[in-house]
Design an enzyme around this catalytic site. Structure first.
Site, PDB file in Angstrom:
ATOM      1  N   GLY B  42       0.804  -1.223   0.000  1.00 46.96           N
ATOM      2  CA  GLY B  42       0.000   0.000   0.000  1.00 46.96           C
ATOM      3  C   GLY B  42       0.831   1.265   0.000  1.00 46.96           C
ATOM      4  O   GLY B  42       2.037   1.247  -0.270  1.00 46.96           O
ATOM      5  N   HIS B  45       2.500   4.535  -4.937  1.00 45.30           N
ATOM      6  CA  HIS B  45       3.114   5.626  -5.704  1.00 45.30           C
ATOM      7  C   HIS B  45       3.246   5.181  -7.157  1.00 45.30           C
ATOM      8  O   HIS B  45       2.801   4.067  -7.513  1.00 45.30           O
ATOM      9  CB  HIS B  45       4.463   6.015  -5.093  1.00 45.30           C
ATOM     10  CG  HIS B  45       5.386   4.839  -4.859  1.00 45.30           C
ATOM     11  ND1 HIS B  45       5.899   4.068  -5.877  1.00 45.30           N
ATOM     12  CD2 HIS B  45       5.851   4.280  -3.708  1.00 45.30           C
ATOM     13  CE1 HIS B  45       6.672   3.131  -5.382  1.00 45.30           C
ATOM     14  NE2 HIS B  45       6.646   3.210  -4.055  1.00 45.30           N
ATOM     15  N   HIS B  48       4.320   1.591  -7.959  1.00 46.84           N
ATOM     16  CA  HIS B  48       3.265   0.566  -7.911  1.00 46.84           C
ATOM     17  C   HIS B  48       2.366   0.658  -9.150  1.00 46.84           C
ATOM     18  O   HIS B  48       1.976  -0.364  -9.727  1.00 46.84           O
ATOM     19  CB  HIS B  48       2.386   0.751  -6.667  1.00 46.84           C
ATOM     20  CG  HIS B  48       3.098   0.633  -5.361  1.00 46.84           C
ATOM     21  ND1 HIS B  48       3.394   1.709  -4.568  1.00 46.84           N
ATOM     22  CD2 HIS B  48       3.577  -0.460  -4.719  1.00 46.84           C
ATOM     23  CE1 HIS B  48       4.013   1.296  -3.476  1.00 46.84           C
ATOM     24  NE2 HIS B  48       4.148  -0.017  -3.536  1.00 46.84           N
ATOM     25  N   GLN B  72       7.512  -9.712   7.759  1.00 46.59           N
ATOM     26  CA  GLN B  72       8.746  -9.271   7.116  1.00 46.59           C
ATOM     27  C   GLN B  72       9.388  -8.070   7.816  1.00 46.59           C
ATOM     28  O   GLN B  72      10.368  -7.518   7.319  1.00 46.59           O
ATOM     29  CB  GLN B  72       8.519  -8.986   5.632  1.00 46.59           C
ATOM     30  CG  GLN B  72       7.718  -7.750   5.303  1.00 46.59           C
ATOM     31  CD  GLN B  72       7.305  -7.718   3.837  1.00 46.59           C
ATOM     32  OE1 GLN B  72       6.541  -8.560   3.373  1.00 46.59           O
ATOM     33  NE2 GLN B  72       7.820  -6.761   3.092  1.00 46.59           N
ATOM     34  N   ASP B 161      13.255  -3.242  -5.660  1.00 42.76           N
ATOM     35  CA  ASP B 161      13.543  -4.230  -4.613  1.00 42.76           C
ATOM     36  C   ASP B 161      14.275  -5.398  -5.267  1.00 42.76           C
ATOM     37  O   ASP B 161      13.725  -6.487  -5.445  1.00 42.76           O
ATOM     38  CB  ASP B 161      12.238  -4.671  -3.944  1.00 42.76           C
ATOM     39  CG  ASP B 161      11.514  -3.488  -3.314  1.00 42.76           C
ATOM     40  OD1 ASP B 161      12.123  -2.783  -2.497  1.00 42.76           O
ATOM     41  OD2 ASP B 161      10.340  -3.255  -3.659  1.00 42.76           O
ATOM     42  N   MET B 195      11.326   5.831  -6.359  1.00 46.68           N
ATOM     43  CA  MET B 195      10.083   6.005  -5.612  1.00 46.68           C
ATOM     44  C   MET B 195       9.963   4.915  -4.555  1.00 46.68           C
ATOM     45  O   MET B 195      10.261   3.754  -4.796  1.00 46.68           O
ATOM     46  CB  MET B 195       8.900   5.950  -6.559  1.00 46.68           C
ATOM     47  CG  MET B 195       8.868   7.170  -7.444  1.00 46.68           C
ATOM     48  SD  MET B 195       7.203   7.550  -7.975  1.00 46.68           S
ATOM     49  CE  MET B 195       7.564   8.979  -9.016  1.00 46.68           C
ATOM     50  N   SER B 196       9.526   5.317  -3.368  1.00 42.90           N
ATOM     51  CA  SER B 196       9.364   4.386  -2.259  1.00 42.90           C
ATOM     52  C   SER B 196       8.397   4.979  -1.261  1.00 42.90           C
ATOM     53  O   SER B 196       8.391   6.193  -1.025  1.00 42.90           O
ATOM     54  CB  SER B 196      10.719   4.141  -1.571  1.00 42.90           C
ATOM     55  OG  SER B 196      10.512   3.547  -0.306  1.00 42.90           O
ATOM     56  N   SER B 197       7.582   4.110  -0.672  1.00 40.39           N
ATOM     57  CA  SER B 197       6.673   4.589   0.370  1.00 40.39           C
ATOM     58  C   SER B 197       7.450   5.192   1.523  1.00 40.39           C
ATOM     59  O   SER B 197       6.959   6.065   2.231  1.00 40.39           O
ATOM     60  CB  SER B 197       5.804   3.440   0.883  1.00 40.39           C
ATOM     61  OG  SER B 197       5.152   2.804  -0.185  1.00 40.39           O
ATOM     62  N   ARG B 198       8.674   4.745   1.727  1.00 35.42           N
ATOM     63  CA  ARG B 198       9.472   5.239   2.853  1.00 35.42           C
ATOM     64  C   ARG B 198      10.066   6.620   2.605  1.00 35.42           C
ATOM     65  O   ARG B 198      10.609   7.227   3.530  1.00 35.42           O
ATOM     66  CB  ARG B 198      10.572   4.231   3.206  1.00 35.42           C
ATOM     67  CG  ARG B 198      10.037   2.970   3.889  1.00 35.42           C
ATOM     68  CD  ARG B 198      11.143   2.101   4.457  1.00 35.42           C
ATOM     69  NE  ARG B 198      10.626   0.996   5.267  1.00 35.42           N
ATOM     70  CZ  ARG B 198      10.439  -0.242   4.827  1.00 35.42           C
ATOM     71  NH1 ARG B 198      10.724  -0.554   3.566  1.00 35.42           N
ATOM     72  NH2 ARG B 198       9.975  -1.182   5.633  1.00 35.42           N
TER      73      ARG B 198
END
Lengths: 308, 308
Positions: B42, B45, B48, B72, B161, B195-198
């Site tokens: 989820g 961005h 995804h 994880q 990843d 791009m990363s959720s983090r």
């Protein structure tokens, strides 16, 4: 009966099978055709055949695999001398009208660089797992592979390998594998010895003594069912009785790996019989490490609420 | 778009989706309908979305899952504060005309008594696995579960990843899972940051510095491609150059977890670039642990045979 030795060929045949048993139940669409699957290590006996017959009876298409899985043998175990008789196995399965016999070589299932392990933690370190630390990881990994290759609706396992059965059910539940697991009762020789490919390791004398294992399980069941007379008896007492029986019955020669009474689903240790209990044992008789078990269910006499 | 929160409901919908419309019993099983699957955590961005578009383009039916997988995350990691925005995610996926969004709660996928782990040994202990020891076992287990639930023909993963992608490909190969894995190129911000959720953990200053990670990867690529001028340079030299760039670019504040050059398939350490190489890094910038990587293929200049 088709004898298939490669994954590519297996996939093709599974797909072709009955025009529409192809691939996963989802991909099979609305076809009602079902695949029954019996994974074995070969050297087939009546125990295996009872699995095959259950699969035949309940499915449109039956696949049996024979693969002596190196991953489930420890370094000092009997991988090399595990009995094999391909010709006899083929004849037996032909007679049962099995549709496909999958008979792969080791490199077909474990090509170079194989790195993956499926493990049902906790359940795999007790009972047989205590003395065979890699065993059940090997079992889970190969069974998971075979399920993905054969894509059965139902797979059949013997109650004789009681812990294996519990672990595989748990793996299927946890990983959401699309297969039903059916347990088939242990098939026994006339004198009660559970059928096993490893029985062939027994000398004539040992073979005559080996039925004491099952007799000790029956004794335990009797003690538990006869709870009125033995309501003081803890599982440890039952286990001690079994131990004595087995040692007496083998002139002290049997090496008892374990005799345990555990919860039949979680394999947790139990102090009283409450719900289903598994009484399981592993005993080395000569060169053969024999296992056997029975499951005790609650009976109508309110056993679950009584301390033993 | 159907939003589904339970396994039972998902199974029903997947079955319906895969069912062929063909009336002919012979063809019922040979439906050509395909399912594309994008598993995510989820906080979606453009990275995804590029996976979703690839799945949409190549399949008849697209399933996206959103599940922040506890298994994880290590005990001191960011499970609790991992960013979530269900409403926005749903809106984004509706816009992309995704067929099913699978949005299960934790207990739906990990009910009480869950015990199974899928592990791709060796590959899971290096790079990110060295500082996140349980991470990839958690990834493999949940991905295996989701594959069994969704039964996709093809699943889509981001190249960002990189190690995860390699591990999942290996798991699929080893366990004979019936799914194709497709890698989709990393989507980057205009200044190159992957791009990363983090990325949302970054302060304004850190966000301005973060593109140096990708710049260091490009520098490495340049050094390797420009092999004529740097034929004396070992991977360690390249790594040192990258390290300096990153520290300079963040005023010494970045904490480098690792910068490594490894075989792009086996993740073995390599002393020379020979065949595909993965240049990967993980760097903590403020509160965000950022990862990025590029893959170097052999080029036409005979790089494979030249020592760097």
């Amino acid at each position: 009966m088709l004898i298939i030795r490669t994954i590519t060929e297996l996939k093709k045949c599974i797909k072709r099978a009955g025009a529409s048993t192809s691939a996963s139940p989802r991909k099979r669409g609305s076809s009602n055709k079902t695949i029954g699957f019996v994974p074995t290590m070969g050297y087939l006996h009546d125990g295996h055949i009872s699995l095959v017959r259950a699969a035949k009876k309940e499915n449109d298409f039956t696949v049996v695999s024979i693969f002596v899985n190196p991953m489930q043998f420890g370094p000092n175990e009997d991988l090399d001398k595990y009995p094999r008789d391909e010709k006899k196995d083929i004849a037996l399965l032909k007679k049962e009208k099995v549709d496909i016999l999958f008979l792969p070589g080791t490199k077909e299932l474990y090509p170079g660089g194989f790195k993956t392990t499926v493990s049902v933690k906790e359940l795999s370190g007790v009972l047989c797992g205590a003395s065979r630390p890699v065993h059940f990881d090997g079992v889970c990994t190969i069974v998971c592979k075979l399920f993905n290759l054969v894509e059965p609706d139902t797979a059949y396992f013997g109650q004789k390998d009681g812990q294996q059965l519990i672990i595989i059910k748990k793996m299927v539940e946890d990983l959401n594998l699309n297969v039903k697991i059916k347990a088939v009762p242990t098939v026994r020789e006339k004198d009660g010895l559970a059928m096993s490919s490893r029985n062939m390791y027994l000398t004539k004398e040992e073979r005559a003594q080996a039925p004491v294992l099952y007799q000790s399980l029956l004794k335990a069941k009797e003690l538990i069912n006869n709870v009125g007379a033995t309501c003081q008896a803890a599982p440890t007492k039952i286990i001690n009785t079994m131990r004595k029986m087995i040692l007496n019955g083998t002139n002290g020669k049997a090496k008892i790996d374990y005799i345990e009474i555990r919860d039949a689903k979680t394999l947790d240790k139990i102090k009283k019989i409450n719900g289903g209990a598994l009484i399981a044992l592993a005993v080395k008789v000569g060169k053969a490490r024999l296992i056997d078990n029975i499951t005790i269910q609650n009976n109508n006499r309110g056993l679950a609420s009584q301390k033993l």
